[in-house]
Scaffold this motif. Structure first.
Motif, PDB file in Angstrom:
ATOM      1  N   LEU A  80       0.786  -1.114   0.019  1.00  0.00           N
ATOM      2  CA  LEU A  80       0.190   0.194   0.017  1.00  0.00           C
ATOM      3  C   LEU A  80       0.874   1.366   0.116  1.00  0.00           C
ATOM      4  N   LEU A  81       0.281   2.318  -0.713  1.00  0.00           N
ATOM      5  CA  LEU A  81       0.907   3.653  -0.548  1.00  0.00           C
ATOM      6  C   LEU A  81      -0.065   4.308  -1.140  1.00  0.00           C
ATOM      7  N   ASP A  82       0.238   5.852  -0.897  1.00  0.00           N
ATOM      8  CA  ASP A  82      -0.749   6.930  -1.279  1.00  0.00           C
ATOM      9  C   ASP A  82      -0.060   7.809  -2.121  1.00  0.00           C
ATOM     10  N   LEU A  83      -1.185   8.210  -2.988  1.00  0.00           N
ATOM     11  CA  LEU A  83      -0.602   9.508  -3.882  1.00  0.00           C
ATOM     12  C   LEU A  83      -0.854  10.580  -3.105  1.00  0.00           C
ATOM     13  N   ILE A  84      -0.380  11.871  -3.773  1.00  0.00           N
ATOM     14  CA  ILE A  84      -0.568  13.089  -3.075  1.00  0.00           C
ATOM     15  C   ILE A  84      -2.120  13.471  -3.596  1.00  0.00           C
ATOM     16  N   ASP A  85      -2.850  14.189  -2.820  1.00  0.00           N
ATOM     17  CA  ASP A  85      -4.158  14.269  -3.247  1.00  0.00           C
ATOM     18  C   ASP A  85      -4.175  15.677  -4.160  1.00  0.00           C
ATOM     19  N   ASP A  86      -4.059  15.235  -5.510  1.00  0.00           N
ATOM     20  CA  ASP A  86      -3.858  16.391  -6.570  1.00  0.00           C
ATOM     21  C   ASP A  86      -4.179  15.913  -7.782  1.00  0.00           C
ATOM     22  N   ALA A  87      -5.373  16.282  -8.323  1.00  0.00           N
ATOM     23  CA  ALA A  87      -5.818  15.347  -9.714  1.00  0.00           C
ATOM     24  C   ALA A  87      -4.609  15.392 -10.617  1.00  0.00           C
ATOM     25  N   ASP A  88      -3.802  16.595 -10.969  1.00  0.00           N
ATOM     26  CA  ASP A  88      -2.849  16.484 -12.003  1.00  0.00           C
ATOM     27  C   ASP A  88      -1.516  15.580 -11.496  1.00  0.00           C
ATOM     28  N   ALA A  89      -1.365  15.306 -10.332  1.00  0.00           N
ATOM     29  CA  ALA A  89      -0.532  14.570  -9.870  1.00  0.00           C
ATOM     30  C   ALA A  89      -0.891  13.085 -10.189  1.00  0.00           C
ATOM     31  N   ILE A  90      -2.115  12.908  -9.825  1.00  0.00           N
ATOM     32  CA  ILE A  90      -2.749  11.374 -10.005  1.00  0.00           C
ATOM     33  C   ILE A  90      -2.890  11.080 -11.343  1.00  0.00           C
ATOM     34  N   ALA A  91      -3.025  11.986 -12.373  1.00  0.00           N
ATOM     35  CA  ALA A  91      -3.240  11.948 -13.818  1.00  0.00           C
ATOM     36  C   ALA A  91      -1.672  11.412 -14.496  1.00  0.00           C
ATOM     37  N   ARG A  92      -0.590  12.277 -13.771  1.00  0.00           N
ATOM     38  CA  ARG A  92       0.805  12.092 -14.248  1.00  0.00           C
ATOM     39  C   ARG A  92       1.085  10.589 -13.680  1.00  0.00           C
ATOM     40  N   TYR A  93       0.739  10.290 -12.587  1.00  0.00           N
ATOM     41  CA  TYR A  93       1.370   9.105 -12.038  1.00  0.00           C
ATOM     42  C   TYR A  93       0.575   7.898 -13.266  1.00  0.00           C
ATOM     43  N   GLU A  94      -0.482   7.910 -13.338  1.00  0.00           N
ATOM     44  CA  GLU A  94      -1.595   6.928 -14.290  1.00  0.00           C
ATOM     45  C   GLU A  94      -0.701   6.922 -15.543  1.00  0.00           C
ATOM     46  N   ALA A  95      -0.542   8.254 -16.236  1.00  0.00           N
ATOM     47  CA  ALA A  95       0.155   8.135 -17.634  1.00  0.00           C
ATOM     48  C   ALA A  95       1.557   7.561 -17.494  1.00  0.00           C
ATOM     49  N   ILE A 111       1.446   5.710   3.577  1.00  0.00           N
ATOM     50  CA  ILE A 111       0.192   5.982   4.194  1.00  0.00           C
ATOM     51  C   ILE A 111       0.745   6.129   5.550  1.00  0.00           C
ATOM     52  N   PRO A 112      -0.524   6.388   6.307  1.00  0.00           N
ATOM     53  CA  PRO A 112      -0.215   7.142   7.906  1.00  0.00           C
ATOM     54  C   PRO A 112       0.392   6.106   8.731  1.00  0.00           C
ATOM     55  N   THR A 113       0.236   4.662   8.654  1.00  0.00           N
ATOM     56  CA  THR A 113       0.880   3.764   9.339  1.00  0.00           C
ATOM     57  C   THR A 113       2.326   3.471   8.895  1.00  0.00           C
ATOM     58  N   ALA A 114       2.885   3.898   8.001  1.00  0.00           N
ATOM     59  CA  ALA A 114       4.414   3.615   7.411  1.00  0.00           C
ATOM     60  C   ALA A 114       5.335   3.793   8.562  1.00  0.00           C
ATOM     61  N   ALA A 115       6.157   3.085   8.661  1.00  0.00           N
ATOM     62  CA  ALA A 115       7.254   3.449   9.519  1.00  0.00           C
ATOM     63  C   ALA A 115       8.226   4.421   8.777  1.00  0.00           C
ATOM     64  N   PRO A 116       8.945   5.181   9.677  1.00  0.00           N
ATOM     65  CA  PRO A 116      10.040   6.268   8.912  1.00  0.00           C
ATOM     66  C   PRO A 116      10.747   5.772   7.999  1.00  0.00           C
ATOM     67  N   GLY A 117      10.643   6.210   6.910  1.00  0.00           N
ATOM     68  CA  GLY A 117      11.504   6.082   5.692  1.00  0.00           C
ATOM     69  C   GLY A 117      10.688   4.966   4.820  1.00  0.00           C
ATOM     70  N   GLU A 118       9.807   4.397   5.419  1.00  0.00           N
ATOM     71  CA  GLU A 118       9.152   3.345   4.557  1.00  0.00           C
ATOM     72  C   GLU A 118       8.267   3.647   3.565  1.00  0.00           C
TER      73      GLU A 118
END
Length: 118
Positions: A10-25, A96-103
């Motif tokens: 699991l990992l999160d993307l920043i909450d930004d429509a343009d960033a999400i679109a770039r990641y998907e591209a 994600i919020p439960t990630a260890a530092p550096g994970e």
């Protein structure tokens, strides 16, 4: 199968429509740089899928017998192509919020399998 393992990360993307679109591209069919695909396959990853719901990413990865995450991490750290890719990905990702530092990608624990049910 006994000769392979499935990993769910699991990992999160920043909450930004343009960033999400770039990641998907960057992850569209045929868009992955060949060096990155080679690195993944050479490490013993036999299948990999990434799913998205909102900003949450779920990676499902099947690996061959003998897959060594530490060896993959060491090879990635020494590969300039992988490091450039990771830097690009880091521009739109967040732990994600439960990630260890550096994970980065956090492995999920399987809590249910239909195979274990009557």
């Amino acid at each position: 199968m006994a000769d392979r393992q499935r990993h769910v990360l699991l990992l999160d993307l920043i909450d930004d429509a343009d960033a999400i679109a770039r990641y998907e591209a960057w992850h569209a069919d045929g868009a992955l740089p060949p060096a990155i695909g080679r690195s993944i396959r050479t490490a013993g990853v036999t299948a990999m899928d990434i799913y998205r719901a909102g900003t949450r990413l779920v990676m499902v990865m099947d690996t061959a017998e003998g897959f060594d995450p530490a060896a993959k991490a060491a090879a990635d750290a020494a590969d300039p192509d992988v490091q450039a890719w990771e830097t690009l990905m880091a521009s739109v990702q967040r732990p994600i919020p439960t990630a260890a530092p550096g994970e980065k990608w956090v492995e999920a624990a399987r809590i249910f399998t239909l195979a274990g049910q009557p």
